[in-house]
Scaffold this motif. Structure first.
Motif, short mmCIF file in Angstrom:
data_model
loop_
_atom_site.label_atom_id
_atom_site.label_comp_id
_atom_site.label_asym_id
_atom_site.label_seq_id
_atom_site.Cartn_x
_atom_site.Cartn_y
_atom_site.Cartn_z
N ALA A 390 -26.10 29.16 86.27
CA ALA A 390 -25.95 29.89 85.01
C ALA A 390 -26.95 31.03 84.86
CB ALA A 390 -26.06 28.92 83.82
N CYS A 391 -27.44 31.56 85.96
CA CYS A 391 -28.37 32.69 85.89
C CYS A 391 -27.62 33.99 85.59
CB CYS A 391 -29.12 32.84 87.21
SG CYS A 391 -30.56 31.78 87.35
N ASN A 392 -28.31 34.90 84.91
CA ASN A 392 -27.79 36.23 84.67
C ASN A 392 -28.37 37.16 85.73
OD1 ASN A 392 -26.93 38.71 83.78
ND2 ASN A 392 -27.77 38.52 81.72
N LEU A 393 -27.55 37.53 86.70
CA LEU A 393 -27.96 38.39 87.81
C LEU A 393 -27.19 39.70 87.78
CD1 LEU A 393 -27.86 35.51 90.44
CD2 LEU A 393 -29.91 36.43 89.36
N SER A 394 -26.78 40.11 86.61
CA SER A 394 -25.89 41.26 86.48
C SER A 394 -26.67 42.58 86.51
CB SER A 394 -25.13 41.16 85.15
OG SER A 394 -26.03 41.24 84.05
N GLY A 395 -25.92 43.64 86.79
CA GLY A 395 -26.46 44.98 86.69
C GLY A 395 -27.49 45.35 87.72
N ALA A 396 -27.50 44.68 88.87
CA ALA A 396 -28.47 45.01 89.92
C ALA A 396 -28.16 46.38 90.51
CB ALA A 396 -28.45 43.95 91.02
N GLY A 397 -29.20 47.14 90.83
CA GLY A 397 -29.00 48.46 91.39
C GLY A 397 -28.36 48.43 92.76
N VAL A 398 -28.62 47.37 93.55
CA VAL A 398 -28.04 47.26 94.89
C VAL A 398 -27.19 45.99 94.96
CG1 VAL A 398 -28.51 47.17 97.37
CG2 VAL A 398 -29.99 48.53 95.87
N ASP A 399 -27.80 44.82 95.17
CA ASP A 399 -27.05 43.57 95.31
C ASP A 399 -27.44 42.59 94.21
OD1 ASP A 399 -26.08 44.64 97.70
OD2 ASP A 399 -27.73 43.77 98.86
N ALA A 400 -26.47 41.80 93.77
CA ALA A 400 -26.80 40.75 92.81
C ALA A 400 -27.57 39.63 93.51
CB ALA A 400 -25.53 40.20 92.17
N VAL A 401 -27.08 39.18 94.68
CA VAL A 401 -27.74 38.11 95.43
C VAL A 401 -27.76 38.48 96.90
CG1 VAL A 401 -27.64 35.69 96.14
CG2 VAL A 401 -27.03 36.31 93.80
N SER A 412 -23.87 28.02 90.52
CA SER A 412 -22.77 27.68 89.63
C SER A 412 -22.85 28.47 88.32
CB SER A 412 -22.78 26.18 89.34
OG SER A 412 -22.54 25.44 90.51
N ASP A 413 -21.68 28.97 87.89
CA ASP A 413 -21.56 29.70 86.62
C ASP A 413 -22.51 30.88 86.53
OD1 ASP A 413 -19.53 28.07 85.26
OD2 ASP A 413 -21.04 26.50 85.31
N ALA A 414 -22.82 31.49 87.65
CA ALA A 414 -23.74 32.62 87.67
C ALA A 414 -22.99 33.93 87.42
CB ALA A 414 -24.49 32.68 88.99
N ASN A 415 -23.66 34.86 86.76
CA ASN A 415 -23.10 36.17 86.45
C ASN A 415 -23.65 37.19 87.45
OD1 ASN A 415 -22.33 38.62 85.41
ND2 ASN A 415 -23.18 38.29 83.37
N TYR A 434 -20.03 27.34 91.62
CA TYR A 434 -18.81 27.10 90.87
C TYR A 434 -18.66 28.27 89.91
CZ TYR A 434 -15.55 24.93 87.60
OH TYR A 434 -14.47 24.66 86.80
N ASN A 435 -17.48 28.85 89.88
CA ASN A 435 -17.19 29.94 88.95
C ASN A 435 -18.18 31.10 89.09
OD1 ASN A 435 -14.93 28.76 87.94
ND2 ASN A 435 -15.86 28.04 86.05
N ILE A 436 -18.35 31.58 90.30
CA ILE A 436 -19.20 32.75 90.53
C ILE A 436 -18.40 34.00 90.19
CG2 ILE A 436 -20.42 34.08 92.28
CD1 ILE A 436 -20.96 31.47 93.74
N ASP A 437 -18.98 34.89 89.39
CA ASP A 437 -18.27 36.09 88.92
C ASP A 437 -18.90 37.32 89.55
OD1 ASP A 437 -16.96 38.09 87.58
OD2 ASP A 437 -17.33 37.29 85.57
#
Length: 630
Positions: A390-401, A412-415, A434-437
């Motif tokens: 459930a981490c908020n990893l949105s809006g990264a300049g290059v890669d989210a992960v 799981s449930d990460a943004n 789970y439910n990776i967006d």
């Protein structure tokens, strides 16, 4: 008499023990030996002595009942004439001593010493007092160790055991104990212009001198809170090396505390460069619990490789409370080099380089935390374990992960939305979730390059290009994947030994029927490709690779009748047997268009294209074909 009746709300005592432990800040200062103690309303005992430093009461006889934990108690003096007179005398003595202190204030200013109150220049002067001088009360001019100045110390003749902590207790050469009358309460100290201390380091240094001991009841006798007063600006760095300060919590009156970035000048060497973090735990040290939200400003120079928020290295540990952390760190928000961090629902957004950067066997629990808006990568993990549900990893300049080597991340449930390049770049290790967006990615939703991604539930809304790409042995396994609002061609690719498995994939949108799936150099795709478009044949091993599908209803390709022949067999790759009308053939060169041709021999796997040319066509006759049973 009422001043000598003590109501204690929380005490404990073990069976067979004569020590009553006071579990909170209730005071027994001035309790009279011989007073009666009622624990939880029964079993009276008598007071032998009290220890105001350890917050304990010694009884004249051992407790013979069941162990008592967290119960109330009352201490009352015996209703005897001698006890009453002793109490009255003690009160009068205290009043007289207070009056003498007040009256001697002017003598302090003029430099004249009172016979009761003695003025000292330093803590060492107190330690040098001869017990024969009978100095009951002393003042230290500018007692810098406590950070207060003009601290008053009284002689506690009943204390024969407390250690010298250079803070609230000073021990003389002949064993007497002087206790601070201005000592800060055990639980809270303040930092700021009008606080007890001017810097966090001063407060930590003073509190770290406090003795912490184990108690029979198992309760911790001492915890401390450093409260940052409103308007405080952090112009320092807190480095904790090889000591445990996790019993201290740092909190703040303001919703955000500014860190002056220009003050991040002290460095500590880690790996191939020196870091200058705001908070650092190193060599098994443990930072105070961070219970405030800090925000780094833009003063001074910028160094994305050094100016971190919270850093743990070589066994260092950090705990960050929910909605606390460091925003806008110039380098890494939360950084580990063989470190440990527990930061659930914490905030490390807006980092200039990486939001979360565990490496070299670090272990992070950052469930529910906010690492959004990182300038480079929101979470960059190498050889470490991370719980990032459930981490908020949105809006990264290059890669989210991004993962390297032997990393393992639970997402799981990460943004992971709106990454500038990749939602996931698995360069090694394993990501499960789970439910990776990954909606809104800039280049690819998933790039598995030697690493692996497994997710039950995968969301990609409005994809604009390559959603899944597995290369160099990378693997992507998605169940219940959903590509929604598909407006342009999207691609699932597997190259150079890459494998993509996506059973249960759902593709919806105006261009849902025009998706491309391709393999190259031994790649493999296993999926129910209900809308396959491409020149490669499903369900057939080729030199390029293997596409395994169930339910293909569309396919296209090209075929040629070789020179000297007049027929070619074409594998249509459909999941069901087409009719002749489902197959369309178009001549693609001069030789094909100048001779009559036909389609025949349609069955469950193939059909034939024939050309009427006795003796065969003079040169290759090329045809484009499409098959559609949708």
């Amino acid at each position: 008499m009422s001043a000598y009746v003590f109501e204690l709300s929380d005490v404990s005592i073990a069976n067979g023990s004569d020590i009553l432990y006071i579990n909170n800040t209730d005071s027994v200062f001035g309790a009279i030996p011989g007073s009666m103690v009622w624990v939880d309303g029964y079993r009276p005992r008598f007071v032998d002595s009290v220890d105001t430093t350890a917050n304990t009461v010694k009884l004249t006889a051992n407790w013979d009942g069941l162990a008592v934990n967290n119960a109330p108690a009352t201490i009352v003096p015996l209703p005897t004439t001698s006890a009453q007179l002793s109490a009255i005398d003690a009160i009068n003595t205290l009043i007289d001593a207070t009056d003498d202190v007040i009256e001697s204030h002017d003598n302090f200013i003029s430099g004249q010493a009172s016979s009761l109150l003695y003025r000292m220049n330093s803590a060492n002067d107190v330690r040098a007092i001869d017990s024969g001088l009978n100095k009951k009360l002393v003042s230290i001019n500018g007692f810098s160790s406590a950070g207060i100045g003009h601290d008053l110390f009284y002689l506690d003749e009943s204390d024969l055991a407390s250690l010298d902590d250079d803070f609230t207790t000073l021990v003389t050469a002949d064993g007497e104990r002087y206790k601070s009358l201005n000592s800060i309460a055990n639980d809270v100290v303040t930092v700021g212009t009008s606080g007890n201390f001017s810097t966090i380091n001063d407060a930590v240094a003073a509190l770290s001198r406090k003795q912490r001991t184990h108690t029979v009841s198992g309760n911790e006798p001492y915890r401390a809170t450093i409260r940052l007063l409103s308007g405080f600006v952090m112009t320092e760095q807190l480095f904790v090396d090889a000591i445990n300060l996790s019993w201290i919590t740092i909190e703040a009156e303001d919703s955000e505390v500014v860190i002056d970035r220009a003050s991040l000048v002290k460095s500590y060497p880690t790996l191939d460069y020196a870091s200058t973090p705001a908070f650092l735990a190193i060599n098994n040290g443990e930072l105070p619990i961070i219970g405030a939200l800090f925000k780094m400003n833009s003063t001074g120079s910028t160094d994305y490789n050094k100016q971190h928020g919270v850093m743990v290295a070589w066994g260092g540990k950090a705990r960050v409370k929910p909605y606390c952390g460091v925003k806008n760190a110039t380098g890494r928000g939360l950084y580990g080099v063989n470190g440990w961090a527990y930061a659930r629902n914490s905030i490390f957004s807006g980092a200039g380089k990486y939001g979360c950067r565990p490496s070299n066997s670090s272990v992070f629990n950052v469930r529910g935390s906010d690492f959004s808006g990182a300038g480079d990568t929101a979470m960059y993990c190498a050889m470490s374990l991370v719980a990032a549900l459930a981490c908020n990893l949105s809006g990264a300049g290059v890669d989210a992960v991004q993962t390297l080597y032997g990393s393992y991340i639970v997402l799981s449930d990460a943004n992971l939305t709106n990454a500038g390049r990749y939602g996931v770049w698995a360069r090694g290790g394993l990501i499960e979730g789970y439910n990776i967006d990954v909606s809104g990615f800039g280049s690819r939703g998933v790039q598995a390059e030697g690493g692996a991604l497994k997710s039950d539930g995968f969301i990609c809304d409005n994809p604009g290009g390559v959603v899944i790409n597995a290369v160099l042995g990378g693997e992507v396994t998605l169940t219940n994947a959903e590509f929604t609002n598909v407006a342009v061609n999207t691609t699932v690719g597997a190259y150079s030994g890459g494998i993509v498995r996506c059973p249960g994939i759902s593709i919806t949108g105006p261009n849902a029927g025009n998706q491309q799936y391709s393999v190259l150099n031994g790649g493999t795709i296993i999926a129910p490709l209900t809308s396959y478009i491409g020149s490669q044949t499903p369900n057939k091993q080729t030199e390029a690779g293997l596409i395994v599908s169930d339910g293909v209803v569309k396919n296209v390709g090209n075929a040629k009748v070789s020179a000297g022949t007049n027929i070619v067999t074409v594998d249509h790759g459909l999941s069901f047997t087409p009719d002749r009308g489902h197959i369309q053939v178009t001549p693609n060169n001069q030789e094909a268009s100048t001779n009559p041709w036909w389609v025949a021999n349609v069955n469950s796997t193939s059909f034939s294209i024939g050309v009427y040319a006795p003796g065969g066509v003079a040169s290759d006759a090329s045809f484009n074909w499409s098959a559609d049973i949708s």
